[in-house]
Each structure stands twice: as C-alpha cells, then as structure tokens.
Motif scaffolding. Structure first.
Motif, PDB file in Angstrom:
ATOM      1  N   GLU A 191      37.670  37.065  42.830  1.00  0.00           N
ATOM      2  CA  GLU A 191      36.953  37.501  43.829  1.00  0.00           C
ATOM      3  C   GLU A 191      37.716  37.586  45.147  1.00  0.00           C
ATOM      4  OE1 GLU A 191      33.227  38.749  45.589  1.00  0.00           O
ATOM      5  OE2 GLU A 191      33.841  38.212  43.424  1.00  0.00           O
ATOM      6  N   VAL A 192      38.361  36.322  45.440  1.00  0.00           N
ATOM      7  CA  VAL A 192      39.136  36.306  46.657  1.00  0.00           C
ATOM      8  C   VAL A 192      40.334  37.385  46.751  1.00  0.00           C
ATOM      9  CG1 VAL A 192      40.811  34.729  47.830  1.00  0.00           C
ATOM     10  CG2 VAL A 192      38.728  33.963  47.147  1.00  0.00           C
ATOM     11  N   LEU A 193      41.112  37.653  45.448  1.00  0.00           N
ATOM     12  CA  LEU A 193      42.263  38.525  45.478  1.00  0.00           C
ATOM     13  C   LEU A 193      41.762  40.093  45.102  1.00  0.00           C
ATOM     14  CD1 LEU A 193      44.564  36.499  43.249  1.00  0.00           C
ATOM     15  CD2 LEU A 193      44.690  36.924  45.917  1.00  0.00           C
ATOM     16  N   GLY A 194      40.389  40.235  44.939  1.00  0.00           N
ATOM     17  CA  GLY A 194      39.949  41.597  44.480  1.00  0.00           C
ATOM     18  C   GLY A 194      40.903  41.840  43.246  1.00  0.00           C
ATOM     19  N   ALA A 195      41.199  41.107  42.325  1.00  0.00           N
ATOM     20  CA  ALA A 195      42.094  41.440  41.320  1.00  0.00           C
ATOM     21  C   ALA A 195      41.147  41.493  39.866  1.00  0.00           C
ATOM     22  CB  ALA A 195      43.246  40.275  40.981  1.00  0.00           C
ATOM     23  N   PRO A 196      41.848  42.403  38.899  1.00  0.00           N
ATOM     24  CA  PRO A 196      41.204  42.568  37.791  1.00  0.00           C
ATOM     25  C   PRO A 196      41.552  41.067  37.013  1.00  0.00           C
ATOM     26  CG  PRO A 196      43.030  43.892  38.061  1.00  0.00           C
ATOM     27  CD  PRO A 196      42.734  43.443  39.151  1.00  0.00           C
ATOM     28  N   ALA A 197      40.655  40.706  35.971  1.00  0.00           N
ATOM     29  CA  ALA A 197      40.878  39.582  35.035  1.00  0.00           C
ATOM     30  C   ALA A 197      40.748  40.000  33.793  1.00  0.00           C
ATOM     31  CB  ALA A 197      39.880  38.337  35.583  1.00  0.00           C
ATOM     32  N   TYR A 198      41.736  39.803  32.940  1.00  0.00           N
ATOM     33  CA  TYR A 198      41.531  39.993  31.358  1.00  0.00           C
ATOM     34  C   TYR A 198      41.461  38.646  30.617  1.00  0.00           C
ATOM     35  CZ  TYR A 198      42.693  44.682  32.341  1.00  0.00           C
ATOM     36  OH  TYR A 198      42.779  46.278  32.673  1.00  0.00           O
ATOM     37  N   GLN A 199      40.825  38.847  29.760  1.00  0.00           N
ATOM     38  CA  GLN A 199      41.032  37.682  28.621  1.00  0.00           C
ATOM     39  C   GLN A 199      42.221  38.013  27.998  1.00  0.00           C
ATOM     40  OE1 GLN A 199      37.727  37.602  25.712  1.00  0.00           O
ATOM     41  NE2 GLN A 199      37.761  35.463  25.512  1.00  0.00           N
ATOM     42  N   SER A 200      42.671  36.710  27.551  1.00  0.00           N
ATOM     43  CA  SER A 200      43.833  36.612  26.706  1.00  0.00           C
ATOM     44  C   SER A 200      43.817  37.450  25.290  1.00  0.00           C
ATOM     45  CB  SER A 200      44.166  35.189  26.333  1.00  0.00           C
ATOM     46  OG  SER A 200      45.192  35.175  24.975  1.00  0.00           O
ATOM     47  N   SER A 201      44.859  37.995  25.042  1.00  0.00           N
ATOM     48  CA  SER A 201      44.869  38.868  23.605  1.00  0.00           C
ATOM     49  C   SER A 201      44.622  37.723  22.669  1.00  0.00           C
ATOM     50  CB  SER A 201      46.438  39.243  23.532  1.00  0.00           C
ATOM     51  OG  SER A 201      47.296  38.251  23.445  1.00  0.00           O
TER      52      SER A 201
ATOM     53  N   LEU B 255      43.504  40.043  53.674  1.00  0.00           N
ATOM     54  CA  LEU B 255      43.201  39.556  52.211  1.00  0.00           C
ATOM     55  C   LEU B 255      41.891  40.011  51.751  1.00  0.00           C
ATOM     56  CD1 LEU B 255      44.077  38.482  49.598  1.00  0.00           C
ATOM     57  CD2 LEU B 255      43.502  36.207  50.256  1.00  0.00           C
ATOM     58  N   LYS B 256      40.734  39.569  52.825  1.00  0.00           N
ATOM     59  CA  LYS B 256      39.332  39.992  52.553  1.00  0.00           C
ATOM     60  C   LYS B 256      39.124  41.515  52.620  1.00  0.00           C
ATOM     61  CE  LYS B 256      37.238  36.191  54.785  1.00  0.00           C
ATOM     62  NZ  LYS B 256      36.206  35.665  55.876  1.00  0.00           N
ATOM     63  N   LYS B 257      39.865  42.284  53.170  1.00  0.00           N
ATOM     64  CA  LYS B 257      39.906  43.896  53.202  1.00  0.00           C
ATOM     65  C   LYS B 257      40.432  44.461  51.906  1.00  0.00           C
ATOM     66  CE  LYS B 257      40.899  47.915  55.814  1.00  0.00           C
ATOM     67  NZ  LYS B 257      41.565  48.431  56.944  1.00  0.00           N
ATOM     68  N   ARG B 258      41.456  43.611  51.392  1.00  0.00           N
ATOM     69  CA  ARG B 258      42.169  44.093  50.234  1.00  0.00           C
ATOM     70  C   ARG B 258      41.472  43.834  49.062  1.00  0.00           C
ATOM     71  NH1 ARG B 258      48.152  42.031  48.464  1.00  0.00           N
ATOM     72  NH2 ARG B 258      47.015  40.493  47.466  1.00  0.00           N
ATOM     73  N   ALA B 259      40.762  42.831  49.137  1.00  0.00           N
ATOM     74  CA  ALA B 259      39.777  41.961  48.155  1.00  0.00           C
ATOM     75  C   ALA B 259      38.700  43.156  47.917  1.00  0.00           C
ATOM     76  CB  ALA B 259      39.485  40.948  48.239  1.00  0.00           C
ATOM     77  N   GLU B 260      37.973  43.446  48.765  1.00  0.00           N
ATOM     78  CA  GLU B 260      37.124  44.575  48.736  1.00  0.00           C
ATOM     79  C   GLU B 260      37.424  45.754  48.289  1.00  0.00           C
ATOM     80  OE1 GLU B 260      33.682  43.913  49.011  1.00  0.00           O
ATOM     81  OE2 GLU B 260      34.589  41.994  49.618  1.00  0.00           O
ATOM     82  N   SER B 261      38.700  46.346  48.718  1.00  0.00           N
ATOM     83  CA  SER B 261      39.113  47.559  48.117  1.00  0.00           C
ATOM     84  C   SER B 261      39.455  47.352  46.652  1.00  0.00           C
ATOM     85  CB  SER B 261      40.451  47.801  48.991  1.00  0.00           C
ATOM     86  OG  SER B 261      41.069  49.072  48.468  1.00  0.00           O
ATOM     87  N   GLY B 262      40.140  46.021  46.380  1.00  0.00           N
ATOM     88  CA  GLY B 262      40.226  46.029  44.727  1.00  0.00           C
ATOM     89  C   GLY B 262      39.004  45.857  43.965  1.00  0.00           C
ATOM     90  N   LYS B 263      37.957  45.321  44.422  1.00  0.00           N
ATOM     91  CA  LYS B 263      36.911  45.421  43.541  1.00  0.00           C
ATOM     92  C   LYS B 263      36.372  46.616  43.462  1.00  0.00           C
ATOM     93  CE  LYS B 263      35.251  41.849  45.970  1.00  0.00           C
ATOM     94  NZ  LYS B 263      34.328  40.855  46.504  1.00  0.00           N
TER      95      LYS B 263
ATOM     96  N   ALA C 142      37.675  49.378  43.642  1.00  0.00           N
ATOM     97  CA  ALA C 142      38.639  50.336  42.681  1.00  0.00           C
ATOM     98  C   ALA C 142      38.309  50.157  40.899  1.00  0.00           C
ATOM     99  CB  ALA C 142      40.111  50.197  43.045  1.00  0.00           C
ATOM    100  N   ILE C 143      37.827  48.879  40.943  1.00  0.00           N
ATOM    101  CA  ILE C 143      37.757  48.752  39.452  1.00  0.00           C
ATOM    102  C   ILE C 143      36.252  48.595  38.971  1.00  0.00           C
ATOM    103  CG2 ILE C 143      39.776  47.346  39.248  1.00  0.00           C
ATOM    104  CD1 ILE C 143      38.169  44.848  39.290  1.00  0.00           C
ATOM    105  N   ALA C 144      35.155  48.899  40.054  1.00  0.00           N
ATOM    106  CA  ALA C 144      33.977  48.689  39.649  1.00  0.00           C
ATOM    107  C   ALA C 144      33.429  49.664  38.619  1.00  0.00           C
ATOM    108  CB  ALA C 144      32.994  48.980  40.998  1.00  0.00           C
ATOM    109  N   ALA C 145      34.004  50.823  38.463  1.00  0.00           N
ATOM    110  CA  ALA C 145      33.833  51.922  37.363  1.00  0.00           C
ATOM    111  C   ALA C 145      34.111  51.705  35.939  1.00  0.00           C
ATOM    112  CB  ALA C 145      34.098  53.179  37.690  1.00  0.00           C
ATOM    113  N   ARG C 146      35.010  50.682  36.195  1.00  0.00           N
ATOM    114  CA  ARG C 146      35.809  50.553  34.781  1.00  0.00           C
ATOM    115  C   ARG C 146      35.973  49.091  34.458  1.00  0.00           C
ATOM    116  NH1 ARG C 146      41.432  49.450  35.887  1.00  0.00           N
ATOM    117  NH2 ARG C 146      41.903  49.763  37.992  1.00  0.00           N
ATOM    118  N   ASN C 147      35.074  48.191  35.141  1.00  0.00           N
ATOM    119  CA  ASN C 147      34.954  46.631  34.670  1.00  0.00           C
ATOM    120  C   ASN C 147      34.126  46.608  33.308  1.00  0.00           C
ATOM    121  OD1 ASN C 147      32.459  46.729  35.865  1.00  0.00           O
ATOM    122  ND2 ASN C 147      32.487  45.652  37.227  1.00  0.00           N
ATOM    123  N   TRP C 148      34.181  45.339  33.131  1.00  0.00           N
ATOM    124  CA  TRP C 148      33.606  44.838  31.801  1.00  0.00           C
ATOM    125  C   TRP C 148      32.139  45.532  31.771  1.00  0.00           C
ATOM    126  CZ3 TRP C 148      29.049  42.331  29.867  1.00  0.00           C
ATOM    127  CH2 TRP C 148      29.267  41.767  28.725  1.00  0.00           C
ATOM    128  N   SER C 149      31.312  45.229  32.660  1.00  0.00           N
ATOM    129  CA  SER C 149      29.900  45.515  32.776  1.00  0.00           C
ATOM    130  C   SER C 149      29.866  47.107  32.555  1.00  0.00           C
ATOM    131  CB  SER C 149      29.240  45.114  34.058  1.00  0.00           C
ATOM    132  OG  SER C 149      29.273  43.583  34.130  1.00  0.00           O
TER     133      SER C 149
END
Length: 558
Positions: free
Chosen positions: A227-237, A340-348, A350-357
């Motif tokens: 959340e803080v980074l606005g970074a995508p998170a994957y589960q391990s292979s 960082l807050k601005k970048r996090a919002e932008s990052g989230k 960017a991935i909203a349409a392709r996240n797990w949900s």
C-alpha cells in the motif's frame, strides 16, 4: 527436576512439556511402550492413522494450520520408509515436527531381526537432525534439543530413534527445561535505512511473498508495504499457502512455475522485494531463466539457506519479516514524504484493472459464460465451473485444502485468502498430502469447515485417512475430482513429447467407486455425474455434522 520414571513415561511427559498436544501415530510392536505410557497421560491425544505416510501428513497439516510443534510416531524401518514421502513434504514446508520410531532393543539389532534397519541413516537426508537414544539419562536432553532444533528458523522436522530397552528402563533422571530461540529480530537501524533508500530509488518495485509471512503472521504488514509503495504483490511460484491477502488492491495473484512466463511478468519491474520466500522456484526444466537480467532484488526472512541460493541479492536481511516490515514502513514513509504518497496512488491506479480482484471477476464471468457442461460433451461436468461453484458455496471462514492440479487449475485465481490459515496447497509435488493433512488442519482449527479438493490419482495415495476423519467425526468436505486418470501427466506427455499414448495414466477398467470406498470407512458419500446435482450436494455436505465425500465425475480429456 530429578525423579524416578520410565523412559516411556518420560517421553510423553517431555513431549507435553514442549507443547505437544496430539501424538499422531500408527503403532507396532516396538512402539508398545509408548502406547502403554499413554494410559497414564490422558491429556495427550493419540490420533490413529492407518498408514505411516498418513500419520506424518496429518501432523504436517496440524502444524501448518496452527504454527505449533507437532509430533508423530511410526514403526521401525518399513514404517519410516512408508513415511518418507510425507516427510519430504514436511521438510519442504519447514514444518516443525518431531518424528519418532520405535527401534529394537540395543544389541539385538546386531542379530538383524525382522524389521530392523539403520533408522538414523534412513532419516538423515530429510530432516534437520537425526539421532538414536543410547541412554535413558540422555532422553530428556535429546527431546529438548530436538524441539529446539525443529522450532528454530529455518524450522523443519527432526527424527529420534527410540530403542525398546530405553523406553522400558526406569531410573531417576532430570527432565530439564524447554528452550525456544527467540527470533522476532529486527535489522540494525542503519540496515533498515539502507533498505529504505534502495527501495525508494527503484521506479517500479514489486513484492514476491512466501510462506514465512504465514509463520511470522505478517500478512497485514506485507499488505501495508504494498500500500505504501503502490507496488504490485505476487505470491511465490511455490504457492502452497495464504501468502498475501487476496482482496487487497495490490495483489496480483501467484507467479506461475513456467520460466518464460515469470520472466515476462517480472521484466516490467526494476526491484523485486522478496518477503519470506524462496526465489523463483520452478517445477520442470525450461530454456529461459525466470530472473530478468536487469532485475535487482532484496530478500527478507529467517531462512538463510534461501539467501542468495541461486541469485545474488542487493541486500539480504536475516530477520523476522513482520518485525522488519514494522520497522521499515515508517522509515519509508518519512524518507519518501508526499512524493511517495503520490507515487503510491498512481501505482495502485495503474494496476486496479488487472489486480487479483479484477481478474477474478473477469475469470468468473468467462467460466459462467462457458457453462456447466464441458465443451464438446453432452452432459459431462465442466471442471472450471465446478471449481467456481464450490468456492462460491464456501462459508467466509472456510479453509480450503487443495491437491487437484488439473481440475482445480483456477483455484488460486478464485479462492480469496483472508487469513494466514485459510489455504493449504500441495507444496513439494509429492502427492497424497491433502486427505490426511485436512484431518490435522481440522483438529488445529476447530469450528471452521475444511473443504478439500483432491484429484482421483492423489486421493488413492492416502484414501485410508478417510477412516480417521470418520472416527473423529470431523467437519471436512472432500471433493474428489474424478477424471479417470493422471491428467497432468497426460498433458505433459503431449506437450513435451507430442505423444498421445497414455500408457499407465488411466484409472479405468475397472473404475474406482470412491463413494462406495468412503462409505465402507464410515464417511457419508455420493457420486455426482450431472452438473445440476453438484450444487445441492455441495450445500448438503457443508452443513453435515461430520466428513462427506463427493465423488464428482469431471471432464478428463486432453
């Protein structure tokens, strides 16, 4: 405390003092001293499994669903041999387990009696420590050391050989005290600061999360970092547990075990933050390296074996994931500031349409559109539809145990992880885990419905475990996905070799009646061949007071 006590009673007393509440076992002659001692220890619950591999898998499941040290007991050399596939699984998942086996009396082994074998040498390749007790006075020290080794990260199973004469001796011995190595460690402040600088310097960070987040109870902290980074998170292979909160906006799903797909996925990023995970473990050989050449990475966790094992990280922090993230996140926020807050919002965004949900909604719609009947058949159940219907029927707090690689190919794409014990999948690839593990999981999480999705081939590796589920009246729903063979092997034979000669891959002529087999062991069961019968049967099973088997015939074509 010094007291006069038999070895057998000391063994049970020591186990209880180390926190063990259930002894999973299958007794033989050399284990009779332990069974004799249990009469004096009614608070140690003995859980009978009808095969040694089942015994170890039940204990493995209990630990995976509780985080606790577990103990199981098997019978001499053949029993240990039977258990070794399940022991391999437990080692893969770093399960803190004390495995014991009775051994013939000391000196008698020289005569090479029936069932004798070098137990320590047999167990050594699969455990952290293996030892045989040679003096009653050493039994407490060995049990205490075994518990300490098993529970100290990197956690894992240990093995103790128990000669009959040691168990039957009586003497005044000191039972000693338990030791636990405290590992809620935090890196030095300067290392945390350096890690924060490294992360903030990255333009496109990505998280890869593994099983240490479960053991560390760090799912909330991992989600907060994303959340803080606005970074995508994957589960391990190696996605065999609930390694991230599925419904979080930053969760993208599991990395696959295909090298070229993993590489393509990760090429979009410039820093991979590996949280409590091995790094890009694959299943079968591929020409491509899964790690992009320019992708840097850092590792945080307590398993030093995985630090730089295959790929050298920019930084490797041997520390508890939860405590490290709790220290790191405020530093990131302070150093990153409004930018960082601005970048996090932008990052989230960017991935909203392709996240797990989002991907789940799209996948569910696609499956619904395909319908309940497999394409090209008159009435055969579509396995993807069955998977979706099963998951949608589950109570919110249900636990899913998964071992059906073909029928359940979309399980991790559809089932939401809402807590660290919500999901338990096959880890090492050694099949036969799920039916017995579900018993341990149910015992560790009373009050929660356990649903087990298992292939017909995997089911036959440990079908005897159904008796234990019935004996204990556990609320487990077993969905056996019956496609009449080893479908994943057929698929790989065709994909790797272009061969449709599926010799040795069919479970037909005769077909196995899983419902009748379950019924013979006291389990309520029914066979389902029509799509319209599945949902009513599933709803009945989920409210039944005890175990249920649904033998569901699904499409098995290649």
């Amino acid at each position: 405390m010094t007291n006069r006590i038999t070895g057998r009673s000391a063994f049970v007393s020591l186990m209880k003092d180390e926190g063990v509440t259930h002894l999973f076992g299958n007794p033989g002659t050399t284990e009779l001293p332990i069974m004799h001692a249990l009469a004096d220890h009614p608070d140690m619950r003995f859980v009978l499994g009808l095969h040694e591999a089942i015994v170890v898998a039940m204990a493995d499941g209990y630990s995976r669903a509780s985080g606790e040290l577990v103990a199981c007991n098997v019978h001499v050399a053949p029993g240990l041999g039977n258990a070794m596939g399940a022991l391999f699984n437990a080692g893969f998942t770093s399960t803190p387990m004390i495995l014991t086996a009775g051994q013939q009396e000391q000196g008698f082994g020289l005569m090479e009696p029936n069932l004798y074998g070098p137990l320590v040498r047999m167990a050594e390749p699969l455990v952290k420590w293996a030892v045989e007790v040679n003096r009653l006075q050493d039994l407490p020290r060995i049990i205490r050391r075994a518990a300490k080794i098993a529970t100290t990260p990197p956690t894992g199973p240990v093995f103790i050989s128990l000669p009959g004469d040691i168990l039957n001796q009586e003497d005044a011995i000191d039972l000693g005290k338990s030791t636990r190595v405290l590992t809620r460690s935090v890196p030095a402040a300067e290392h945390v600061a350096d890690l924060a600088d490294l992360i903030l310097a990255a333009e496109r960070p990505v998280l890869v999360c593994g099983n240490e987040l479960v053991r560390s109870d760090a799912l909330a902290e991992a989600a907060r970092l994303a959340e803080v980074l606005g970074a995508p998170a994957y589960q391990s292979s190696s996605s065999y547990g609930a390694h991230f909160l599925s419904e979080h906006a930053c969760y993208m799903g599991s990395l696959p075990k295909r090298q070229e797909v993993v590489r393509q996925t990760l090429e979009a990023y410039d820093l991979m933050i590996v949280l409590g995970s091995d790094v890009l473990r694959m299943a079968v050989y591929g020409d491509a390296d899964p790690m992009p050449a320019r992708l840097r990475h850092v590792q945080i966790g307590l398993d030093d074996r995985e630090m730089g094992k295959n790929y050298a990280p920019e930084m490797a922090l041997l520390a508890d994931p939860r405590e490290t993230l709790k220290a790191l996140i405020p530093v990131l926020e302070a150093k990153g500031g409004p930018g960082l807050k601005k970048r996090a919002e932008s990052g989230k965004a960017a991935i909203a349409a392709r996240n797990w949900s989002s991907k789940r909604r799209a996948l569910a719609g696609k499956i619904e559109a395909a319908g309940s009947v497999a394409d090209g058949t008159a009435a055969t159940i579509n396995p993807d539809w069955m998977t979706l219907r099963m998951i949608d029927a589950l109570p919110r707090d249900a636990i899913l145990v998964y071992e059906s690689l073909t029928t359940g190919r979309h399980v991790v794409d559809l089932f939401p992880y809402r807590d660290r014990y919500a999901y338990h999948g096959l880890a090492s690839g050694g099949i036969g885990f799920s039916i017995p593990a579900s018993i341990g999981i149910s015992l560790a999480q009373p009050g929660r419905r356990v649903v087990t999705m298992v292939g017909d081939g995997s089911a036959m590796y440990s079908i005897q475990a159904l008796w234990t589920a019935a004996h204990l009246k556990l609320p487990i729903t077993y969905v056996i996905c019956n496609n009449g063979g080893y479908l994943i092997i057929k698929q790989r034979l065709l994909a790797f070799h272009g061969n449709r000669n599926f010799n040795g891959m069919e479970i037909r002529n005769p077909e196995i009646d899983y419902a009748a087999m379950a019924g013979s062991m006291g389990v309520t069961a029914e066979r389902i061949t029509r799509p319209e019968d599945f949902e009513p049967a599933m709803n009945r099973a989920l409210t039944h007071n005890g175990p249920v088997v649904l033998d569901v015939v699904v499409d098995g074509r290649v």
